[in-house]
Design a protein around this motif. Structure first.
Motif, PDB file in Angstrom:
ATOM      1  N   ALA A  46       0.837  -1.202   0.000  1.00 41.55           N
ATOM      2  CA  ALA A  46       0.000   0.000   0.000  1.00 41.55           C
ATOM      3  C   ALA A  46       0.872   1.252   0.000  1.00 41.55           C
ATOM      4  CB  ALA A  46      -0.933  -0.005   1.212  1.00 41.55           C
ATOM      5  N   HIS A  47       1.961   1.242   0.754  1.00 41.13           N
ATOM      6  CA  HIS A  47       2.860   2.391   0.811  1.00 41.13           C
ATOM      7  C   HIS A  47       3.505   2.642  -0.553  1.00 41.13           C
ATOM      8  CE1 HIS A  47       5.690   5.312   2.390  1.00 41.13           C
ATOM      9  NE2 HIS A  47       6.642   4.655   1.741  1.00 41.13           N
ATOM     10  N   ARG A  48       3.862   1.578  -1.248  1.00 40.92           N
ATOM     11  CA  ARG A  48       4.472   1.729  -2.576  1.00 40.92           C
ATOM     12  C   ARG A  48       3.549   2.472  -3.532  1.00 40.92           C
ATOM     13  NH1 ARG A  48       6.983  -3.433  -5.160  1.00 40.92           N
ATOM     14  NH2 ARG A  48       7.366  -1.821  -6.677  1.00 40.92           N
ATOM     15  N   ALA A  49       2.264   2.291  -3.395  1.00 38.08           N
ATOM     16  CA  ALA A  49       1.301   2.955  -4.274  1.00 38.08           C
ATOM     17  C   ALA A  49       1.113   4.428  -3.914  1.00 38.08           C
ATOM     18  CB  ALA A  49      -0.040   2.234  -4.214  1.00 38.08           C
ATOM     19  N   GLN A  50       1.474   4.820  -2.677  1.00 43.66           N
ATOM     20  CA  GLN A  50       1.220   6.180  -2.207  1.00 43.66           C
ATOM     21  C   GLN A  50       2.466   7.036  -2.034  1.00 43.66           C
ATOM     22  OE1 GLN A  50      -0.807   5.447   1.435  1.00 43.66           O
ATOM     23  NE2 GLN A  50      -2.681   4.756   0.446  1.00 43.66           N
ATOM     24  N   CYS A  51       3.629   6.425  -1.894  1.00 43.74           N
ATOM     25  CA  CYS A  51       4.857   7.162  -1.588  1.00 43.74           C
ATOM     26  C   CYS A  51       5.273   8.040  -2.768  1.00 43.74           C
ATOM     27  CB  CYS A  51       5.988   6.182  -1.257  1.00 43.74           C
ATOM     28  SG  CYS A  51       7.563   7.014  -0.920  1.00 43.74           S
ATOM     29  N   PRO A  52       5.560   9.319  -2.526  1.00 42.11           N
ATOM     30  CA  PRO A  52       5.971  10.208  -3.616  1.00 42.11           C
ATOM     31  C   PRO A  52       7.274   9.753  -4.284  1.00 42.11           C
ATOM     32  CG  PRO A  52       5.850  11.404  -1.529  1.00 42.11           C
ATOM     33  CD  PRO A  52       5.459  10.001  -1.254  1.00 42.11           C
ATOM     34  N   GLN A  54       8.173   6.691  -4.780  1.00 44.03           N
ATOM     35  CA  GLN A  54       7.851   5.531  -5.608  1.00 44.03           C
ATOM     36  C   GLN A  54       7.041   5.942  -6.836  1.00 44.03           C
ATOM     37  OE1 GLN A  54       8.495   2.148  -5.014  1.00 44.03           O
ATOM     38  NE2 GLN A  54       9.546   2.437  -3.082  1.00 44.03           N
ATOM     39  N   THR A  55       6.080   6.832  -6.672  1.00 38.02           N
ATOM     40  CA  THR A  55       5.194   7.205  -7.774  1.00 38.02           C
ATOM     41  C   THR A  55       5.834   8.200  -8.732  1.00 38.02           C
ATOM     42  OG1 THR A  55       4.146   8.902  -6.422  1.00 38.02           O
ATOM     43  CG2 THR A  55       3.098   6.740  -6.462  1.00 38.02           C
ATOM     44  N   ASN A  59       5.145   8.200 -12.810  1.00 39.46           N
ATOM     45  CA  ASN A  59       4.451   9.307 -13.477  1.00 39.46           C
ATOM     46  C   ASN A  59       5.308   9.890 -14.605  1.00 39.46           C
ATOM     47  OD1 ASN A  59       2.329   8.993 -11.733  1.00 39.46           O
ATOM     48  ND2 ASN A  59       2.981  10.608 -10.342  1.00 39.46           N
TER      49      ASN A  59
END
Length: 61
Positions: A46-52, A54-55, A59
């Protein structure tokens, strides 16, 4: 390396499992026992999907 999930399984049946989750943003968590390790795995994903950190790369691509 931005993040890491390290799992440690017991060699014995019924032994205690352990895990640690690390992210370059400063997040660091550990868990002991099968139930807590499973919860940490879910929290890590879940953190991987939200961490700046990681994202950011996803992007840009």
């Amino acid at each position: 390396m931005v993040g890491m999930l390290r799992l440690i399984a017991s060699a014995r049946k019924g032994g205690i499992s352990a895990a640690e989750s690390f992210c370059s943003c400063g997040r660091y968590e550990t868990a002991r026992s099968n139930a807590r390790v499973l919860a940490l795995i879910a929290a890590h994903h879940a953190h991987r999907a939200q961490c700046p950190l990681q994202t950011e790369g996803r992007n840009a691509a």
